[in-house]
Design an enzyme around this catalytic site. Structure first.
Site, PDB file in Angstrom:
ATOM      1  CB  ILE A   1      -9.414  10.942 -19.178  1.00  0.00           C
ATOM      2  CG1 ILE A   1      -8.917  12.688 -18.642  1.00  0.00           C
ATOM      3  CG2 ILE A   1      -8.519  10.757 -20.189  1.00  0.00           C
ATOM      4  CD1 ILE A   1      -7.739  12.516 -17.882  1.00  0.00           C
TER       5      ILE A   1
ATOM      6  CG  ASN B   1      -7.204   6.778 -21.434  1.00  0.00           C
ATOM      7  OD1 ASN B   1      -7.639   7.662 -20.770  1.00  0.00           O
ATOM      8  ND2 ASN B   1      -5.752   6.681 -21.897  1.00  0.00           N
ATOM      9  CB  CYS B   2     -10.290   7.196 -16.613  1.00  0.00           C
ATOM     10  SG  CYS B   2     -10.722   6.974 -14.969  1.00  0.00           S
ATOM     11  CG  ASP B   3      -9.549   0.899 -16.366  1.00  0.00           C
ATOM     12  OD1 ASP B   3      -9.494   0.986 -17.465  1.00  0.00           O
ATOM     13  OD2 ASP B   3      -8.217   0.464 -15.719  1.00  0.00           O
TER      14      ASP B   3
ATOM     15  CE  LYS C   1     -11.660   2.569 -20.974  1.00  0.00           C
ATOM     16  NZ  LYS C   1     -10.735   1.355 -21.304  1.00  0.00           N
TER      17      LYS C   1
END
Length: 115
Positions: free
Chosen positions: A7, A9-11, A14
């Site tokens: 996903i 926007n998952c840290d 990233k």
């Protein structure tokens, strides 16, 4: 070709994407929410990694489940939940040919990509 599933926007996603880009490693990112996830692909992930490993029990989506649902979770029920709510899948999931890696660990990524 390396595929990374997760996903956007998952840290952790990233961090993993940044690591791959810093090491100039080409990959295709597949976002469960934007690109979708088929039952067949999720079943493949489950067969390769085990449904218990695939289930993100630390996330808020899982923690919001009723205690009875968690206590009576079967493979089929877990896969259905993960299809309905992809945030319940641990991430990132990296696929290189027939090798699947769950989570992000720089040493594991380095070793996999050196071979």
């Amino acid at each position: 070709m390396i595929k990374m599933y997760g996903i956007k926007n998952c840290d952790t996603i990233k961090k993993a994407r940044k690591w791959l880009e810093q090491h100039q490693i080409d990959y295709q990112f597949v976002d469960y929410r934007q690109d979708g996830l088929s039952a067949q692909l999720l079943t493949t992930f489950s067969q390769q990694l085990g449904w218990q490993n695939l289930l993100n029990t630390r996330g808020t989506t899982y923690r919001a489940l009723e205690a009875e649902t968690k206590a009576n979770l079967t493979e089929q029920a877990a896969l259905e939940l993960m299809l309905q709510q992809p945030a319940m899948i641990k991430r990132p999931l990296l696929q290189l040919n027939d090798t699947y890696i769950l989570g992000f660990n720089t040493d594991t990524y380095q070793k996999l990509l050196e071979d």
